[in-house]
Design a protein around this motif. Structure first.
Motif, short mmCIF file in Angstrom:
data_model
loop_
_atom_site.label_atom_id
_atom_site.label_comp_id
_atom_site.label_asym_id
_atom_site.label_seq_id
_atom_site.Cartn_x
_atom_site.Cartn_y
_atom_site.Cartn_z
N GLY A 100 0.81 -1.21 0.00
CA GLY A 100 0.00 0.00 0.00
C GLY A 100 0.85 1.26 0.00
N SER A 114 -3.14 5.84 7.45
CA SER A 114 -3.02 4.43 7.10
C SER A 114 -3.58 3.54 8.21
CB SER A 114 -1.55 4.08 6.85
OG SER A 114 -1.37 2.68 6.68
N ARG A 115 -3.24 3.85 9.45
CA ARG A 115 -3.76 3.07 10.58
C ARG A 115 -5.28 3.16 10.65
NH1 ARG A 115 0.65 5.84 12.89
NH2 ARG A 115 2.45 4.47 13.25
N ALA A 154 -6.88 1.12 7.81
CA ALA A 154 -6.69 -0.32 8.05
C ALA A 154 -7.63 -0.83 9.13
CB ALA A 154 -5.25 -0.60 8.46
N THR A 180 -3.51 2.80 -0.78
CA THR A 180 -3.83 2.10 0.46
C THR A 180 -5.26 1.58 0.51
OG1 THR A 180 -2.21 3.44 1.64
CG2 THR A 180 -3.91 2.37 2.96
N LEU A 187 -6.38 -2.00 -0.40
CA LEU A 187 -6.04 -3.16 0.42
C LEU A 187 -7.23 -3.67 1.22
CD1 LEU A 187 -3.16 -2.08 -0.25
CD2 LEU A 187 -2.47 -2.83 2.02
N GLY A 227 -1.64 -8.12 2.27
CA GLY A 227 -1.60 -6.67 2.21
C GLY A 227 -0.65 -6.10 3.24
N TRP A 231 0.31 -2.59 4.80
CA TRP A 231 -0.08 -1.19 4.89
C TRP A 231 1.15 -0.30 5.10
CZ3 TRP A 231 -5.28 0.27 4.54
CH2 TRP A 231 -6.18 -0.81 4.51
#
Length: 240
Positions: free
Chosen positions: A8, A159-160, A163, A211, A214, A234, A236
């Motif tokens: 990602g 990103s966190r 996800a 990203t 994913l 995936g 991240w």
């Protein structure tokens, strides 16, 4: 068995290129081999056109945001289509697949030239002015390294957050739109074409992609690959 590793990327993160390079090297070391192919979420002609516009973007950013440190502006301008730069770090024998080749909305050979101008304006307005700068108090007074640190932190936090999504309505109007438009299916079919051309039965493939793709959401590229029976993984940005 075909292994597809989704790497990602955060399209506007100045730290993204270095992160991808490091993670690619880790994958090669883990599997003790290079990938059979690398796929990019770009049409090749569009990547080439955008990469050539980085100096122009840098100048436009300098004119619009004179308070920003010049070093940071150069770093941010270099994110224009940076994912495709990874091809410079792989063996010439590695097959490259541009999974948006042939799609009129993404391929400069089939689209209006406004595709490039739109990408540049999105960087300036959407990514920097609207999204990033409001997240960094006092950005006008920060130097290159402090801006880079704050920027990286903002993108990795995003990103966190992505996800950790549990409910598709929280974000994936955007993903739903790309699924409905047929973009995910187009990318999936391009991947299948590349796999058909790769004779090795035990294939290792790396896909560099935004990203959001994913997410294992019905109709997403990740979901399509998993349902096809491929061994998918995936990674991240905050895991790279």
């Amino acid at each position: 068995m075909t292994k597809i590793i989704f790497l990602g990327s955060m399209h506007d993160d100045p730290s993204g290129k270095g992160r991808l390079q490091r993670t690619f090297k880790k994958i090669v070391a883990k599997y003790k081999r290079g990938p059979d192919f690398i796929a990019f979420e770009w049409a090749q002609s569009t990547y080439t056109a955008l990469a050539s516009k980085r100096d122009e973007l840098r100048q436009r950013l300098s004119d619009r945001f004179p308070q920003l440190d010049g070093g940071f502006i150069a770093r941010f301008a270099s994110t224009l289509a940076y994912e495709g730069d990874l091809q410079q770090d792989i063996l010439p024998s590695t097959k490259l697949i541009w999974i948006l080749d042939g799609r009129s909305r993404d391929d400069l050979e089939l689209s209006e030239s406004s595709l490039v101008e739109g990408a540049i304006n999105r960087k300036i307005i959407n990514a920097l002015e609207i999204w990033l700068l409001p997240k960094i108090p006092g950005w006008e007074k920060l130097g290159d390294e402090a801006m880079l640190e704050n920027t990286t932190s903002a993108y990795l936090e995003k990103s966190r957050r992505v996800a950790g999504l549990c409910h598709p309505d929280e974000m994936y109007k955007e993903l739903a739109a790309t699924i409905t438009s047929g973009r995910e299916t187009h990318m999936f079919n391009r991947l299948l074409e590349g796999l058909t051309e790769t004779k090795n039965g035990n294939r290792l493939c790396i896909l560099i992609i935004g990203t959001g793709h994913l997410l294992d959401f019905p109709g997403s590229l990740f979901n399509l690959c998993r349902n096809k029976g491929f061994d998918v993984e995936g990674i991240w940005p905050h895991e790279q």
